[in-house]
Design an enzyme around this catalytic site. Structure first.
Site, PDB file in Angstrom:
ATOM      1  N   GLY A   9       0.781  -1.187  -0.066  1.00 54.08           N
ATOM      2  CA  GLY A   9       0.002   0.150  -0.078  1.00 54.08           C
ATOM      3  C   GLY A   9       0.795   1.367   0.114  1.00 54.08           C
ATOM      4  O   GLY A   9       0.576   2.242   0.613  1.00 54.08           O
ATOM      5  N   SER A  11       1.335   3.301  -2.365  1.00 53.93           N
ATOM      6  CA  SER A  11       1.034   4.443  -3.638  1.00 53.93           C
ATOM      7  C   SER A  11       0.410   5.734  -2.807  1.00 53.93           C
ATOM      8  O   SER A  11       0.485   6.680  -3.672  1.00 53.93           O
ATOM      9  CB  SER A  11       0.032   3.753  -4.407  1.00 53.93           C
ATOM     10  OG  SER A  11      -1.067   3.220  -3.609  1.00 53.93           O
ATOM     11  N   VAL A  61      -2.579  -7.573  -1.806  1.00 50.59           N
ATOM     12  CA  VAL A  61      -2.032  -8.429  -0.643  1.00 50.59           C
ATOM     13  C   VAL A  61      -2.659  -9.623  -0.181  1.00 50.59           C
ATOM     14  O   VAL A  61      -2.093 -10.390   0.393  1.00 50.59           O
ATOM     15  CB  VAL A  61      -1.540  -7.205   0.640  1.00 50.59           C
ATOM     16  CG1 VAL A  61      -0.604  -6.164   0.374  1.00 50.59           C
ATOM     17  CG2 VAL A  61      -2.932  -6.719   1.150  1.00 50.59           C
ATOM     18  N   ASN A  87       1.558  -2.174   5.204  1.00 48.21           N
ATOM     19  CA  ASN A  87       0.901  -0.970   5.481  1.00 48.21           C
ATOM     20  C   ASN A  87      -0.438  -0.988   4.904  1.00 48.21           C
ATOM     21  O   ASN A  87      -1.402  -0.269   5.226  1.00 48.21           O
ATOM     22  CB  ASN A  87       1.694   0.106   5.178  1.00 48.21           C
ATOM     23  CG  ASN A  87       0.825   1.406   4.780  1.00 48.21           C
ATOM     24  OD1 ASN A  87       0.432   2.270   5.600  1.00 48.21           O
ATOM     25  ND2 ASN A  87       0.506   1.734   3.528  1.00 48.21           N
ATOM     26  N   SER A 139      -3.470  -0.152  14.209  1.00 56.58           N
ATOM     27  CA  SER A 139      -4.472   1.104  14.612  1.00 56.58           C
ATOM     28  C   SER A 139      -4.612   1.251  15.831  1.00 56.58           C
ATOM     29  O   SER A 139      -4.495   0.141  16.646  1.00 56.58           O
ATOM     30  CB  SER A 139      -5.481   1.063  13.788  1.00 56.58           C
ATOM     31  OG  SER A 139      -6.684   2.170  14.044  1.00 56.58           O
ATOM     32  N   TYR A 152     -12.973  -3.899  11.303  1.00 58.76           N
ATOM     33  CA  TYR A 152     -11.487  -3.177  11.271  1.00 58.76           C
ATOM     34  C   TYR A 152     -10.795  -3.390  12.370  1.00 58.76           C
ATOM     35  O   TYR A 152      -9.571  -3.608  12.312  1.00 58.76           O
ATOM     36  CB  TYR A 152     -11.840  -1.792  10.950  1.00 58.76           C
ATOM     37  CG  TYR A 152     -10.702  -0.696  10.653  1.00 58.76           C
ATOM     38  CD1 TYR A 152      -9.760  -0.895   9.465  1.00 58.76           C
ATOM     39  CD2 TYR A 152     -10.189  -0.225  11.775  1.00 58.76           C
ATOM     40  CE1 TYR A 152      -8.565  -0.183   9.332  1.00 58.76           C
ATOM     41  CE2 TYR A 152      -8.925   0.492  11.590  1.00 58.76           C
ATOM     42  CZ  TYR A 152      -8.061   0.651  10.424  1.00 58.76           C
ATOM     43  OH  TYR A 152      -6.951   1.634  10.362  1.00 58.76           O
ATOM     44  N   ALA A 154     -11.161  -5.345  15.018  1.00 55.95           N
ATOM     45  CA  ALA A 154     -10.951  -6.714  15.275  1.00 55.95           C
ATOM     46  C   ALA A 154      -9.524  -7.290  14.336  1.00 55.95           C
ATOM     47  O   ALA A 154      -8.787  -7.989  14.769  1.00 55.95           O
ATOM     48  CB  ALA A 154     -11.859  -7.769  14.986  1.00 55.95           C
ATOM     49  N   LYS A 156      -7.426  -5.417  12.944  1.00 59.33           N
ATOM     50  CA  LYS A 156      -6.198  -4.640  13.219  1.00 59.33           C
ATOM     51  C   LYS A 156      -5.616  -5.219  14.699  1.00 59.33           C
ATOM     52  O   LYS A 156      -4.294  -5.192  15.072  1.00 59.33           O
ATOM     53  CB  LYS A 156      -6.462  -3.190  13.476  1.00 59.33           C
ATOM     54  CG  LYS A 156      -6.472  -2.295  12.106  1.00 59.33           C
ATOM     55  CD  LYS A 156      -5.323  -2.448  11.130  1.00 59.33           C
ATOM     56  CE  LYS A 156      -5.231  -1.635  10.127  1.00 59.33           C
ATOM     57  NZ  LYS A 156      -4.106  -1.873   9.204  1.00 59.33           N
TER      58      LYS A 156
END
Ligand code: NDP
Length: 244
Positions: A9, A11, A61, A87, A139, A152, A154, A156
């Site tokens: 990630g 970009s 990924v 990332n 995060s 999200y 969970a 992370k």
């Protein structure tokens, strides 16, 4: 000889700042992207124009074959990966009871499976060399939890569990695994939240501002430094004090 870094990630947003920071430290960088081809190619070209080395490589990924091929392409250009930065990430904003099963699975596919695939691809060489560094981006929500972002948060949190466990397993092989947990960072990911929500998040941040992608990039570069050699299995929050 330049060391090789691979940033998933890379970009846009935080990933782009990490790529720039590592390139400025002399790494040759594999810049992974999924959709933002133009941004990734522009970033790689910018680094090459400054005398650095960078290659934009497309892969999802969550797709083991594709991301492994992207890593191999980077290694063919620059040599084996010494530093892996996981990332790539996606956001969500819905109640748990409204979260489609596909979205739940996608969160884990990108955040947890993605890290699994990339680490498995670079690990044989790191184990052989008894050296290497992995930095995973989690995060603060993965540490603290967050309403309307259960999948999200969970997934992370899974990244944190992976980081700590793998750090224990790999420390005897002199491979370090750490995590950075950003707070609210001004990128495309949060731009859709709206001015009012962002102002409220800023108010809740003791430092009184939103984070910048560069704040996270500096933390990643710090954890990758050779003189951070005794630091492994840690979660470094970069959040202006948000979750203190
Ligand atoms: P952005 O949305 O700005 O950028 C996300 C990046 O991830 C893009 O480069 C995108 O590539 C890439 N990406 C998404 N899905 C995939 C995939 N399946 N395969 C490969 N690449 C993918 O997000 P941020 O820069 O803000 O976030 C970066 C990381 O930091 C994420 O893991 C995020 O969860 C985490 N984070 C961010 C916070 C914030 O406030 N911004 C707070 C806490 C954590 P492309 O554009 O090419 O598709």
């Amino acid at each position: 000889m330049k060391k090789t870094a691979f940033v998933t990630g890379g970009s846009r947003g935080i990933g782009r700042a990490i790529v720039r920071e590592l390139a400025s430290e002399g790494y040759a960088v594999g810049v992974n992207y999924l959709k933002a081809e133009r941004q990734a190619e522009t970033l790689a070209a910018e680094i090459r124009e400054r005398g650095g080395a960078a290659l934009a490589v497309r892969a999802d990924v969550s797709d083991r074959e594709a991301i492994t091929a992207a890593i191999r392409e980077t290694e063919a250009a620059f040599g084996p990966v010494d530093l892996l930065v996981n990332n790539a990430g996606i956001a969500q904003n819905d109640l748990f009871q409204d979260t489609p099963e596909e979205l739940w699975r996608r969160m884990f596919a990108v955040h947890a499976d993605g890290d699994f695939h990339t680490i498995r691809a670079v690990l044989p060489h790191m184990l052989h060399e008894k050296a290497g560094c992995i930095v995973n981006i989690s995060s603060i929500w993965g540490l603290r939890g967050a309403a309307c972002e259960v999948a999200y948060a969970a997934s992370k949190a899974a990244v944190i569990g992976l980081t700590r466990s793998l750090a224990m397993e790999l420390a005897p092989s002199h491979i370090r695994v750490n995590c950075v947990a950003p707070g609210v960072i001004a990128t495309d990911m949060v731009s859709g939240l709206g001015e009012e929500t962002l102002a409220s998040l800023m108010d809740q941040t003791p430092a009184g501002r939103l984070g910048r992608p560069e704040d996270v990039a500096k933390a990643v570069a710090f954890l990758a430094r050779e003189d951070a050699d005794f630091i492994t299995g840690q979660v470094l929050t970069v959040d202006g004090g948000f979750i203190l």
